[in-house]
Design a protein around this motif. Structure first.
Motif, mmCIF file in Angstrom:
data_model
loop_
_atom_site.group_PDB
_atom_site.id
_atom_site.type_symbol
_atom_site.label_atom_id
_atom_site.label_comp_id
_atom_site.label_asym_id
_atom_site.label_seq_id
_atom_site.Cartn_x
_atom_site.Cartn_y
_atom_site.Cartn_z
ATOM 1 N N CYS A 193 43.423 51.337 36.512
ATOM 2 C CA CYS A 193 43.298 50.158 35.657
ATOM 3 C C CYS A 193 44.538 49.273 35.770
ATOM 4 C CB CYS A 193 43.070 50.599 34.214
ATOM 5 S SG CYS A 193 42.868 49.229 33.049
ATOM 6 N N PHE A 194 45.693 49.904 35.753
ATOM 7 C CA PHE A 194 46.944 49.152 35.884
ATOM 8 C C PHE A 194 47.014 48.449 37.238
ATOM 9 C CE2 PHE A 194 51.304 49.107 37.529
ATOM 10 C CZ PHE A 194 51.915 48.287 36.589
ATOM 11 N N TYR A 195 46.602 49.151 38.283
ATOM 12 C CA TYR A 195 46.630 48.565 39.627
ATOM 13 C C TYR A 195 45.701 47.358 39.724
ATOM 14 C CZ TYR A 195 45.819 48.130 44.646
ATOM 15 O OH TYR A 195 45.680 47.643 45.923
ATOM 16 N N ARG A 196 44.534 47.454 39.132
ATOM 17 C CA ARG A 196 43.589 46.337 39.178
ATOM 18 C C ARG A 196 44.103 45.139 38.378
ATOM 19 N NH1 ARG A 196 38.645 47.997 41.229
ATOM 20 N NH2 ARG A 196 38.376 50.261 41.380
ATOM 21 N N LEU A 197 44.794 45.398 37.281
ATOM 22 C CA LEU A 197 45.331 44.301 36.477
ATOM 23 C C LEU A 197 46.414 43.523 37.222
ATOM 24 C CD1 LEU A 197 45.570 45.908 32.910
ATOM 25 C CD2 LEU A 197 43.959 44.161 33.691
ATOM 26 N N THR A 198 47.088 44.192 38.145
ATOM 27 C CA THR A 198 48.135 43.493 38.898
ATOM 28 C C THR A 198 47.568 42.469 39.873
ATOM 29 O OG1 THR A 198 48.175 45.206 40.625
ATOM 30 C CG2 THR A 198 49.695 45.465 38.756
ATOM 31 N N PHE A 199 46.265 42.514 40.122
ATOM 32 C CA PHE A 199 45.667 41.559 41.049
ATOM 33 C C PHE A 199 45.849 40.121 40.570
ATOM 34 C CE2 PHE A 199 42.276 44.486 43.142
ATOM 35 C CZ PHE A 199 43.302 45.280 43.614
ATOM 36 N N ILE A 200 45.818 39.923 39.252
ATOM 37 C CA ILE A 200 45.919 38.561 38.717
ATOM 38 C C ILE A 200 47.294 37.949 38.990
ATOM 39 C CG2 ILE A 200 45.816 37.160 36.622
ATOM 40 C CD1 ILE A 200 43.708 39.095 35.558
ATOM 41 N N PRO A 201 48.402 38.588 38.586
ATOM 42 C CA PRO A 201 49.699 37.983 38.916
ATOM 43 C C PRO A 201 49.996 37.971 40.410
ATOM 44 C CG PRO A 201 50.014 40.163 37.948
ATOM 45 C CD PRO A 201 48.577 39.812 37.774
ATOM 46 N N VAL A 202 49.498 38.983 41.134
ATOM 47 C CA VAL A 202 49.764 39.044 42.574
ATOM 48 C C VAL A 202 49.150 37.849 43.299
ATOM 49 C CG1 VAL A 202 49.118 40.284 44.684
ATOM 50 C CG2 VAL A 202 50.152 41.515 42.784
#
Length: 223
Positions: free
Chosen positions: A171-180
């Motif tokens: 879940c944390f990894y997927r959330l990083t997609f937005i700022p990345v």
């Protein structure tokens, strides 16, 4: 076409800065404490996962396994490069902002003012729609899809080595997609911003040269 241009020129900007959208989204927002913390988290986590995956590539030495995750593995290096370079590229962005427009735009001919404002507006529209698409794309990638483990190499890592925290880490990894996604496009916008600033500066400089009267001797030589 002329009607569209006249309509666009009537739109008032929110600030005196014509390229205001880049300044807000990829300038001021990127300098907030929240984003700086997020950038460091993304940088550290991506570096750890990339090194971990590199170790697995060397350990297993399997061509099929390597090709399977090659795309996302290569992407991780671009993420690292952008996350690391954003503060330095931002300095160029600020330098262009401080040194831009040595001549006042208000003193320029009306034709030049319209050209600069129109190009700035086109650029703002491009940034706006591209930012919306970037956000939409990041949300789509963050959603769970069947077969994600065959594409995103961190997901099988979480499952194999951190099974107790698999759901949380995923879940944390997927959330990083937005700022990345925003971080990956930031250097591009910063460079475009500086380039457009320089272009507008040349427009004003050329207008300034036109106002210089040639000496009489030069006029005689030409005649």
């Amino acid at each position: 076409m002329e009607t569209v241009q006249k309509f666009l020129l009537k739109i008032k900007f929110h600030t005196d800065e014509d390229l205001w959208l880049v300044g807000i989204v990829y300038g001021k927002f990127f300098q907030t404490k929240i984003f700086k913390i997020v950038r460091l988290i993304v940088l550290a986590s991506t570096l750890f996962l990339t090194l971990f995956q590199t170790f697995l590539f060397l350990q297993r030495f399997d061509g099929i396994y390597f090709v399977k995750y090659l795309a996302m593995y290569a992407r991780s290096f671009f993420v690292l490069a952008t996350a690391f370079s954003i503060p330095y590229i931002y300095e160029t962005f600020k330098f262009a902002e401080r040194t831009g427009f040595a001549w006042s735009l208000k003193l320029a001919p009306l034709k030049t003012q319209k050209q600069i404002k129109l190009e700035a507006l086109y650029f703002n529209c491009f940034v706006f729609f591209n930012t919306v698409l970037t956000l939409y794309s990041s949300i789509l990638h963050a959603r769970y899809l069947e077969g994600d483990e065959d594409y995103f190499f961190p997901l099988p890592l979480f499952k194999e080595f951190f099974s107790q925290w698999e759901n949380t880490l995923s879940c944390f990894y997927r959330l990083t997609f937005i700022p990345v996604c925003f971080m990956m496009t930031a250097p591009f916008y910063h460079c475009l911003y500086a380039t457009l600033k320089l272009r507008f500066e040349f427009f004003l400089f050329l207008d300034y040269l036109k106002t210089i009267d040639l000496p009489e001797k030069t006029q005689d030589i030409k005649t």
